[in-house]
Enzyme design. Sequence first.
Site, PDB file in Angstrom:
ATOM      1  N   CYS A  77      31.552  42.849  43.516  1.00 27.06           N
ATOM      2  CA  CYS A  77      32.150  43.772  44.489  1.00 27.06           C
ATOM      3  C   CYS A  77      31.506  45.159  44.489  1.00 27.06           C
ATOM      4  CB  CYS A  77      33.649  43.919  44.279  1.00 27.06           C
ATOM      5  SG  CYS A  77      34.400  42.723  43.204  1.00 27.06           S
ATOM      6  N   ARG A 122      30.350  37.216  32.001  1.00 23.35           N
ATOM      7  CA  ARG A 122      31.628  37.632  31.439  1.00 23.35           C
ATOM      8  C   ARG A 122      31.750  37.077  30.034  1.00 23.35           C
ATOM      9  NH1 ARG A 122      35.152  36.042  36.776  1.00 23.35           N
ATOM     10  NH2 ARG A 122      34.128  37.530  38.142  1.00 23.35           N
ATOM     11  N   GLN A 169      28.929  33.049  41.644  1.00 23.46           N
ATOM     12  CA  GLN A 169      30.004  32.882  42.622  1.00 23.46           C
ATOM     13  C   GLN A 169      29.436  32.766  44.024  1.00 23.46           C
ATOM     14  OE1 GLN A 169      31.816  36.682  41.335  1.00 23.46           O
ATOM     15  NE2 GLN A 169      33.697  35.508  41.227  1.00 23.46           N
ATOM     16  N   ASP A 214      30.164  34.325  46.563  1.00 21.80           N
ATOM     17  CA  ASP A 214      30.995  35.505  46.750  1.00 21.80           C
ATOM     18  C   ASP A 214      30.728  36.149  48.107  1.00 21.80           C
ATOM     19  OD1 ASP A 214      32.878  37.300  45.974  1.00 21.80           O
ATOM     20  OD2 ASP A 214      31.696  38.220  44.369  1.00 21.80           O
ATOM     21  N   HIS A 248      32.232  39.825  50.473  1.00 20.62           N
ATOM     22  CA  HIS A 248      33.183  40.909  50.673  1.00 20.62           C
ATOM     23  C   HIS A 248      33.207  41.267  52.141  1.00 20.62           C
ATOM     24  CE1 HIS A 248      32.442  40.993  46.352  1.00 20.62           C
ATOM     25  NE2 HIS A 248      33.730  41.275  46.313  1.00 20.62           N
ATOM     26  N   LYS A 276      47.131  37.929  48.073  1.00 18.61           N
ATOM     27  CA  LYS A 276      46.018  36.984  48.114  1.00 18.61           C
ATOM     28  C   LYS A 276      46.492  35.584  48.443  1.00 18.61           C
ATOM     29  CE  LYS A 276      46.041  35.408  43.342  1.00 18.61           C
ATOM     30  NZ  LYS A 276      45.324  34.940  42.204  1.00 18.61           N
ATOM     31  N   HIS A 303      38.023  40.285  49.232  1.00 21.90           N
ATOM     32  CA  HIS A 303      37.112  39.539  48.346  1.00 21.90           C
ATOM     33  C   HIS A 303      37.399  38.076  48.597  1.00 21.90           C
ATOM     34  CE1 HIS A 303      37.167  43.011  45.363  1.00 21.90           C
ATOM     35  NE2 HIS A 303      38.346  43.164  45.919  1.00 21.90           N
TER      36      HIS A 303
HETATM   37 ZN   LIG Z   1      34.976  41.055  44.773  1.00 21.08          ZN
END
Ligand SMILES: [Zn+2]
Length: 596
Positions: A295, A324, A342, A344, A346, A426, A472
């Site tokens: 992000c 992580r 991910q 991912d 945004h 979410k 996200h």
């Molecule tokens: Zn994010």
Amino acid sequence: MATYVMLAFKVDRRECAKTPAMAVDDLAQLRHTAAHLLAHAVVDIFGDDVKLAIGPAIENGFYYAFLKTPAFVPEDLPRIEARMKELIGEDLAMSGEPISRDAAEKHYRDRDQPFKLDILAGIPDGEPLSMYTIGAFTDLCRGGHVNSSKDVGAVKLMSIAGAYWRGDEHNPMLQRIYGTAFPEQAQLDEYLHRLEEAEKRDHRKIGRELDLFSIEEQAGPGLVFWHPNGGRIRSVIEDFVRKQLRDRGYEPVYSPHVVHEDVFLTSGHLQSFGESMFGPIDVEEQRYRLKPMNCPGHILIYKSKPRSYRDLPLLLAEFGTVYRYERSGTLHGLLRVRGLTQDDAHLFCTPDQLQGEYENTVDAALTMLRAFAFDDFRLFVSTRPTNALGDPQVWERAEAAIRNACDHAGLAYEIDEGGGAFYGPKLDIMVRDAIGREWQLSTVQVDFNLPGRFDLTYRGADGEDHQPVMIHRALLGSMERFFGVLIEHFAGAFPVWLAPVQAAVVPIGEAQFDYAEEIGARLRAADLRVAVDRSNERLQKKIAMHQAGKVPYMLVVGKSELASGEVNVRERGGSQRAMKPDEFVANVTAEIAART
Ligand SMILES: [Zn+2]
Ligand SMILES: [Zn+2]
């Protein structure tokens, strides 16, 4: 700020929910009672010399810990289980009575039960003690049982494992006998069947067999090496996802793996998530960190120039690799790792666009998951918690947008009232796999926090600056975990569009090698992933090998195929038929296009 759980942090957990047929507490009482019966049966068979420890209900069953010399062996389990079944059949009542500490200590001293005395010593003075009796067996216990042995229903002993008393290696090594129990035999049978299926489908086992990936001890735990077969599948998945994203107006971006620590100070990750971050890495007296989330990077791209309402929505997507720190004991194959990529993205939009973007995102999630043969979904909407940040009206609007998006998709949803993160509501999408297990894959998370922390704005039609809303979302979750789930879902028999080798051309003898190569070239020209088997093995052995590799199609070519210009197509687990290579290419191309 206790719960700063960012998107997809949960996504990478192994969350394989069970579907309890009865309330969880009731099942636990039933299983704990089964543990009493286990101890009863052990004492019946092996006598009072066996030292007793504890017998709790646990996830999926129960255990009882004993110290016995000589130790239990697996061959003991059927005898013990048979005795338990007799006790169940006898319909023995469970009854409890309070007992004084002195009497309890005397009871166990007389019987030379050191672990029971140790348990007693650990219970604070003044706490009430009780002894429970079922049949001929009495045990120190706090209670929480079913009324009769008959209520235990169906029982199965599973395994024996060593464990130090109280988990301390200075203590004696006890043996735990593990079992499970269900109200009905049919439920137990179903559970055992599912367990057997799950074992056969274990992605670590299949990953080795099909040479898909490995985790190399030398490189460290939780870090995944994708082998060519796994890499082929991953690149097909990535291509598919990229096409979906392009069609839906996403822009591809790439962000650095290492950035200055201050970025995560601004985002708040360092304060709340710092323990899970790798680093710091010191460079020129500055501190850098491996990114645990994508992000902040995408936010910096947004912030790199002034934005107008005309630029919105801005949809930035990245196969973002993040690192992580997870304790090594919690890592599990591909399902829980330390380095993950991910899918991912945004989304930055105006409040008015939130609804439409949510609908688009949910639609994208379902379209993608359906392409991977998931069609049983459960949706969870998590709403405003008490410690929420921001205007309640804005929250309500966002929650309504999520609910409407679910309605729009024609799917029912469950609401986790107050279960949202402090920074926004979410939606989570769970899927059910081929053997009925549930996995959480997609997360679509509204964020009212980060745009403020990074001071993001856009110039509105009114000429004023406004704060964008951020979403996200990761739809597959992470490539690693999704791949693990896929391997188990398909048991390694990937549909033809995903299979690392879609067709193996198998000449019967050397005389057909050239013809087989010709066919291979014809298939490759049609963009198919092909292997031509030039080994000198016998045909049956070649076939067995490609079957073990779960190749969707084998094209066997012998003398007659060479003469007729055909191939003998053997479908995985199915029929075989001779056809022209062009017909095969047309069929498979259509199959791939339909993604079946
Ligand atoms: Zn994010
Ligand atoms: Zn008990």
